[in-house]
Write a protein that holds these residues in place. Structure first.
Motif, short mmCIF file in Angstrom:
data_model
loop_
_atom_site.label_atom_id
_atom_site.label_comp_id
_atom_site.label_asym_id
_atom_site.label_seq_id
_atom_site.Cartn_x
_atom_site.Cartn_y
_atom_site.Cartn_z
N SER A 1 -23.94 -2.45 32.94
CA SER A 1 -23.67 -3.87 33.16
C SER A 1 -24.94 -4.67 32.91
O SER A 1 -26.00 -4.32 33.42
N ILE A 2 -24.81 -5.74 32.15
CA ILE A 2 -25.91 -6.68 31.93
C ILE A 2 -25.50 -7.95 32.67
O ILE A 2 -24.50 -8.57 32.32
N ILE A 3 -26.27 -8.31 33.71
CA ILE A 3 -25.86 -9.43 34.56
C ILE A 3 -27.05 -10.35 34.85
O ILE A 3 -28.20 -9.99 34.58
N ALA B 1 -20.56 -10.30 39.78
CA ALA B 1 -21.50 -10.80 38.78
C ALA B 1 -21.05 -12.14 38.20
O ALA B 1 -21.85 -12.86 37.62
N ALA B 2 -19.80 -12.48 38.38
CA ALA B 2 -19.26 -13.70 37.76
C ALA B 2 -19.70 -14.96 38.49
O ALA B 2 -19.65 -15.04 39.71
N THR B 3 -20.15 -15.93 37.70
CA THR B 3 -20.43 -17.26 38.23
C THR B 3 -19.51 -18.29 37.59
O THR B 3 -19.45 -19.42 38.03
N GLY B 4 -18.83 -17.88 36.51
CA GLY B 4 -17.97 -18.81 35.79
C GLY B 4 -18.70 -19.58 34.70
O GLY B 4 -18.11 -20.39 34.00
N ARG B 5 -19.99 -19.31 34.54
CA ARG B 5 -20.77 -20.01 33.52
C ARG B 5 -21.02 -19.08 32.34
O ARG B 5 -21.03 -17.85 32.51
N PRO B 6 -21.25 -19.64 31.15
CA PRO B 6 -21.62 -18.78 30.01
C PRO B 6 -22.89 -18.00 30.35
O PRO B 6 -23.77 -18.51 31.04
N GLY B 7 -22.96 -16.77 29.88
CA GLY B 7 -24.13 -15.95 30.12
C GLY B 7 -24.04 -15.08 31.35
O GLY B 7 -25.04 -14.53 31.80
#
Length: 110
Positions: free
Chosen positions: A6-8, A79-85
């Motif tokens: 995972s890349i986070i 890991a999700a923030t909802g933003r790109p990247g």
């Protein structure tokens, strides 16, 4: 056995590591700070980084098939923030694992 890589975002590591630690029988996780660039190269580079690079965290673990879905879902959720990247998860089949100290092979080596 499967490798989950995972890349986070680095700021998501602590929460994710805490959640992964709660998964019973998870063999372990390796964390590295990495840098690179993705599709969004129009973003201004961070201080000290060139070519649109950004710092990310890479988490790697090898798990038996029975844990695979739970680990992937945990990574996606935390890991999700909802933003790109937000990052990526890569899953690869692992043909063999060998414990260096004892020579144990296969899932028991995890």
């Amino acid at each position: 056995m499967y490798e989950v890589k995972s890349i986070i975002r680095p700021e998501r590591v602590a929460a994710l590591m805490h959640a992964l630690h709660e998964i019973e029988d998870l063999p372990g996780v390796t964390v590295s700070i990495v840098r690179g660039f993705g599709k969004r190269t129009s973003m201004p580079p961070a201080a000290g980084l060139g070519f649109g690079e950004t710092e990310m965290a890479k988490l790697e673990t090898v798990v038996p098939e029975v844990l695979l879905q739970r680990v992937v879902e945990t990574v996606q959720e935390l890991a999700a923030t909802g933003r790109p990247g937000d990052g990526k998860v890569f899953i690869s089949r692992v043909e063999e694992a060998i414990q260096i100290r004892s020579g144990t092979r296969g899932p028991a080596a995890l």
